[in-house]
Design a protein around this motif. Structure first.
Motif, PDB file in Angstrom:
ATOM      1  N   THR A 169       0.921  -7.567   3.868  1.00  0.00           N
ATOM      2  CA  THR A 169       1.873  -8.634   4.102  1.00  0.00           C
ATOM      3  C   THR A 169       1.954  -9.662   2.979  1.00  0.00           C
ATOM      4  O   THR A 169       0.993  -9.823   2.219  1.00  0.00           O
ATOM      5  CB  THR A 169       1.518  -9.341   5.429  1.00  0.00           C
ATOM      6  OG1 THR A 169       2.368 -10.444   5.613  1.00  0.00           O
ATOM      7  CG2 THR A 169       0.086  -9.834   5.426  1.00  0.00           C
ATOM      8  N   ALA A 170       3.098 -10.316   2.917  1.00  0.00           N
ATOM      9  CA  ALA A 170       3.273 -11.372   1.916  1.00  0.00           C
ATOM     10  C   ALA A 170       2.783 -12.715   2.464  1.00  0.00           C
ATOM     11  O   ALA A 170       2.778 -13.703   1.757  1.00  0.00           O
ATOM     12  CB  ALA A 170       4.743 -11.479   1.530  1.00  0.00           C
ATOM     13  N   LYS A 199       0.869  -8.761  -0.322  1.00  0.00           N
ATOM     14  CA  LYS A 199       1.928  -8.281  -1.214  1.00  0.00           C
ATOM     15  C   LYS A 199       2.201  -9.369  -2.249  1.00  0.00           C
ATOM     16  O   LYS A 199       2.118 -10.546  -1.905  1.00  0.00           O
ATOM     17  CB  LYS A 199       3.221  -8.050  -0.423  1.00  0.00           C
ATOM     18  CG  LYS A 199       3.190  -6.924   0.579  1.00  0.00           C
ATOM     19  CD  LYS A 199       4.539  -6.927   1.287  1.00  0.00           C
ATOM     20  CE  LYS A 199       4.538  -6.089   2.535  1.00  0.00           C
ATOM     21  NZ  LYS A 199       5.744  -6.309   3.353  1.00  0.00           N
ATOM     22  N   PRO A 200       2.613  -9.088  -3.466  1.00  0.00           N
ATOM     23  CA  PRO A 200       2.767  -7.733  -4.000  1.00  0.00           C
ATOM     24  C   PRO A 200       1.397  -7.095  -4.241  1.00  0.00           C
ATOM     25  O   PRO A 200       0.469  -7.771  -4.669  1.00  0.00           O
ATOM     26  CB  PRO A 200       3.507  -7.973  -5.320  1.00  0.00           C
ATOM     27  CG  PRO A 200       3.176  -9.371  -5.707  1.00  0.00           C
ATOM     28  CD  PRO A 200       2.930 -10.122  -4.449  1.00  0.00           C
ATOM     29  N   PHE A 201       1.307  -5.807  -3.965  1.00  0.00           N
ATOM     30  CA  PHE A 201       0.030  -5.126  -4.115  1.00  0.00           C
ATOM     31  C   PHE A 201       0.081  -4.152  -5.293  1.00  0.00           C
ATOM     32  O   PHE A 201       1.143  -3.772  -5.756  1.00  0.00           O
ATOM     33  CB  PHE A 201      -0.327  -4.373  -2.831  1.00  0.00           C
ATOM     34  CG  PHE A 201       0.746  -3.409  -2.394  1.00  0.00           C
ATOM     35  CD1 PHE A 201       0.768  -2.117  -2.863  1.00  0.00           C
ATOM     36  CD2 PHE A 201       1.740  -3.819  -1.521  1.00  0.00           C
ATOM     37  CE1 PHE A 201       1.766  -1.235  -2.475  1.00  0.00           C
ATOM     38  CE2 PHE A 201       2.745  -2.943  -1.127  1.00  0.00           C
ATOM     39  CZ  PHE A 201       2.762  -1.650  -1.608  1.00  0.00           C
ATOM     40  N   GLU A 202      -1.087  -3.794  -5.758  1.00  0.00           N
ATOM     41  CA  GLU A 202      -1.196  -2.855  -6.880  1.00  0.00           C
ATOM     42  C   GLU A 202      -1.746  -1.540  -6.347  1.00  0.00           C
ATOM     43  O   GLU A 202      -2.462  -1.526  -5.355  1.00  0.00           O
ATOM     44  CB  GLU A 202      -2.181  -3.397  -7.927  1.00  0.00           C
ATOM     45  CG  GLU A 202      -1.777  -4.722  -8.547  1.00  0.00           C
ATOM     46  CD  GLU A 202      -0.537  -4.604  -9.413  1.00  0.00           C
ATOM     47  OE1 GLU A 202      -0.336  -3.522 -10.001  1.00  0.00           O
ATOM     48  OE2 GLU A 202       0.230  -5.580  -9.489  1.00  0.00           O
ATOM     49  N   ILE A 203      -1.477  -0.471  -7.051  1.00  0.00           N
ATOM     50  CA  ILE A 203      -1.946   0.850  -6.630  1.00  0.00           C
ATOM     51  C   ILE A 203      -3.474   0.869  -6.508  1.00  0.00           C
ATOM     52  O   ILE A 203      -4.021   1.406  -5.544  1.00  0.00           O
ATOM     53  CB  ILE A 203      -1.440   1.972  -7.575  1.00  0.00           C
ATOM     54  CG1 ILE A 203      -2.027   3.337  -7.223  1.00  0.00           C
ATOM     55  CG2 ILE A 203      -1.726   1.695  -9.027  1.00  0.00           C
ATOM     56  CD1 ILE A 203      -1.546   3.943  -5.978  1.00  0.00           C
ATOM     57  N   ASN A 204      -4.153   0.221  -7.487  1.00  0.00           N
ATOM     58  CA  ASN A 204      -5.624   0.270  -7.461  1.00  0.00           C
ATOM     59  C   ASN A 204      -6.188  -0.457  -6.250  1.00  0.00           C
ATOM     60  O   ASN A 204      -7.185  -0.037  -5.669  1.00  0.00           O
ATOM     61  CB  ASN A 204      -6.207  -0.324  -8.744  1.00  0.00           C
ATOM     62  CG  ASN A 204      -6.008   0.627  -9.901  1.00  0.00           C
ATOM     63  OD1 ASN A 204      -5.895   1.839  -9.704  1.00  0.00           O
ATOM     64  ND2 ASN A 204      -5.933   0.070 -11.100  1.00  0.00           N
ATOM     65  N   TYR A 213       2.832   5.865  -3.755  1.00  0.00           N
ATOM     66  CA  TYR A 213       1.421   5.680  -4.057  1.00  0.00           C
ATOM     67  C   TYR A 213       0.548   6.668  -3.280  1.00  0.00           C
ATOM     68  O   TYR A 213      -0.370   7.265  -3.841  1.00  0.00           O
ATOM     69  CB  TYR A 213       0.981   4.250  -3.747  1.00  0.00           C
ATOM     70  CG  TYR A 213       1.405   3.236  -4.774  1.00  0.00           C
ATOM     71  CD1 TYR A 213       1.817   3.620  -6.053  1.00  0.00           C
ATOM     72  CD2 TYR A 213       1.389   1.879  -4.499  1.00  0.00           C
ATOM     73  CE1 TYR A 213       2.209   2.689  -6.993  1.00  0.00           C
ATOM     74  CE2 TYR A 213       1.774   0.933  -5.441  1.00  0.00           C
ATOM     75  CZ  TYR A 213       2.176   1.342  -6.689  1.00  0.00           C
ATOM     76  OH  TYR A 213       2.551   0.417  -7.622  1.00  0.00           O
ATOM     77  N   SER A 222       0.262 -15.212   3.093  1.00  0.00           N
ATOM     78  CA  SER A 222      -1.113 -15.417   2.625  1.00  0.00           C
ATOM     79  C   SER A 222      -1.746 -16.667   3.227  1.00  0.00           C
ATOM     80  O   SER A 222      -2.869 -17.012   2.885  1.00  0.00           O
ATOM     81  CB  SER A 222      -1.131 -15.485   1.105  1.00  0.00           C
ATOM     82  OG  SER A 222      -0.266 -16.507   0.680  1.00  0.00           O
ATOM     83  N   ILE A 242       9.326  -1.209   0.349  1.00  0.00           N
ATOM     84  CA  ILE A 242       7.862  -1.166   0.522  1.00  0.00           C
ATOM     85  C   ILE A 242       7.447   0.216   1.026  1.00  0.00           C
ATOM     86  O   ILE A 242       6.465   0.799   0.552  1.00  0.00           O
ATOM     87  CB  ILE A 242       7.394  -2.277   1.501  1.00  0.00           C
ATOM     88  CG1 ILE A 242       7.589  -3.656   0.905  1.00  0.00           C
ATOM     89  CG2 ILE A 242       5.929  -2.064   1.917  1.00  0.00           C
ATOM     90  CD1 ILE A 242       6.661  -4.026  -0.240  1.00  0.00           C
ATOM     91  N   LEU A 256       7.546   2.580  -1.815  1.00  0.00           N
ATOM     92  CA  LEU A 256       6.410   2.347  -2.719  1.00  0.00           C
ATOM     93  C   LEU A 256       5.135   2.953  -2.154  1.00  0.00           C
ATOM     94  O   LEU A 256       4.373   3.612  -2.870  1.00  0.00           O
ATOM     95  CB  LEU A 256       6.197   0.840  -2.892  1.00  0.00           C
ATOM     96  CG  LEU A 256       6.948   0.142  -4.006  1.00  0.00           C
ATOM     97  CD1 LEU A 256       6.806  -1.360  -3.879  1.00  0.00           C
ATOM     98  CD2 LEU A 256       6.421   0.577  -5.371  1.00  0.00           C
TER      99      LEU A 256
END
Lengths: 326, 112
Positions: free
Chosen positions: A84-85, A106-111, A19, A87, A12, A15
């Protein structure tokens, strides 16, 4: 922004590094634990503008770290994004109660990361530029008057050190998060200080801030033991999200809050007693709402509370006129 | 174009994730064996597995292994729910963990 990411998963952190490097104007420092982060604080001479914090970590978890950061003067308003994962609603509640600004699952996207970072950039800039002048909860008379700063009646003043009270932008992020999970079972409710405008113009900025802080404490305490989050939305009005309140006896709740406020014996810095009373709007049960539409529920609660205050004043005037005529 | 560059840049992170995944699979397998062998300490070994699954769930989706991430999250949720409910028999969880390990091998090495 200078960002500190704390996560026990090296993937993470890699990543995030990847990013953040792709976004101009940001620099990322990483730590694999809260202990590592504390070491970094010892050596880093610059002040961090933003934190990205994982919740589930061995030893000290992200929520404890977030709470500890909020207790420092330096990082009281600095954006903290929980990454965090987890939710489940209970984690979201705990994170925002501890002072988190936003919550990225998480999982997260760049945008998504890019969007959240750009949203908190302004908050980070404000946090860097403003010296914190903090009326904390406690008897008004005990407070020493600090540097006067000009505030606006409609400004959503930050309230510090009151359990269950969060900043208004964090409240908007909180309901947006809930709308992605389950809003069902949560109720949004607005409370407003009656004659807030008069109070604002007759009191110093500092005394007005103290009144707002004390009322926030009264609201948050009277809503216990229910899971609740309260924020000050400006203009003497508070919005609250309360969980599991199937039927709220609003009149009784308001009476209880007004008794609580009276017991606080509010006064100005020069000792003049203040008569502060609040009233509530209509409770609104939250159902699933798309994205930003959840924030609309907060606005509706705000309007409803202010309309209730206006109506109450009209009723009082009518009653007074009737008495005069009789 | 920027997105393409970003995804190209992810390749080394994906490689490290797969390397780490292999170690994590070994760790899950070892803890699973220990849990099955010693009923008294099963909780403790399952807690280790839960933490490992949590980490896989957190990064797999971002690196293009969505199915693996979802499966890890579901297995983690199953362990948590059994713990909350005070389960004393873990047979179903063990099968679930084995299914996850098989799925993780398939997801990352489809030819295997």
């Amino acid at each position: 922004m200078l960002i500190l990411a704390v996560d026990d998963d090296p993937i993470i952190l890699e990543l995030l590094q990847h990013y953040v490097n792709s976004l101009a104007g940001h620099e990322l420092v990483t730590a694999e634990s809260v202990a590592d982060a504390l070491e970094i604080f010892k050596h880093e001479t610059r002040r961090f503008d933003c934190f990205l914090v994982d919740i589930q970590m061995p030893d000290i978890d992200g929520i404890e770290f977030c709470r500890a950061l909020r207790e420092t003067n330096v990082y009281q308003r600095t954006p903290i994004l929980m990454l965090t994962a987890m939710s489940e609603k209970s984690y979201i509640d705990s994170a925002f109660s501890a002072g988190a600004t936003d919550y990225i699952t998480k999982p997260f996207e760049i945008n998504s990361l890019k969007g959240r970072l750009s949203l908190v950039e302004q908050i980070a800039a404000d946090a860097q530029s403003k010296t914190v002048d903090r009326p904390t909860s406690g008897p008004t008379g005990d407070r020493t008057r600090q540097d006067q700063q000009n505030i606006d009646l409609h400004q959503a003043l930050p309230i510090y050190d009151v359990d269950g009270v969060i900043e208004n932008h964090a409240m908007e992020n909180y309901v947006t998060q809930l709308s992605r999970k389950s809003l069902c079972g949560s109720v949004v409710l607005g409370f407003t200080v009656r004659h807030a405008t008069d109070l604002f113009f007759n009191l110093s900025s500092y005394d007005f801030s103290c009144v707002i802080t004390d009322v926030a404490e009264a609201i948050a305490d009277c809503l216990l033991p229910t899971q609740r989050l309260v924020s000050y939305a400006g203009n003497g009005t508070f919005v609250c999200v309360v969980e599991g309140a199937t039927t709220i006896d609003v009149d009784r709740l308001v009476d209880q809050m007004n008794i609580y406020i009276r017991s606080m014996e509010l006064s100005t810095s020069d000792g003049t007693a203040l008569e502060v009373r609040i009233c509530a709007g209509q409770p609104n049960r939250l159902v699933w709402r798309k994205g930003g539409a959840a924030v609309e529920a907060l606005r509706e609660a705000h309007i409803s509370a202010e309309q209730a205050a206006d109506q109450r004043d009209k009723d009082m005037n009518r009653l007074w006129l009737k008495k005069q005529l009789v | 174009m920027i997105e393409l560059d970003l995804n190209t840049g992810l390749a080394p992170i994906r490689d490290r994730f797969l390397l780490l995944l292999s170690e994590r699979q070994d760790s899950i397998q070892q803890n699973l064996e220990l849990a099955i062998q010693s009923d008294d300490l099963a909780d403790q070994y399952l807690a280790h597995i839960e933490v490992t699954l949590h980490k896989i769930a957190g990064s797999a989706g971002t690196l293009g292994f969505s199915e693996l991430g979802d499966r890890a999250k579901a297995t983690e949720a199953n362990i948590i729910s059994q713990r909350i409910n005070g389960a004393t028999q873990y047979r179903d969880i063990y099968f679930d963990i084995i299914a996850f390990l098989e799925c993780s091998i398939e997801a990352t090495c489809p030819a295997a």
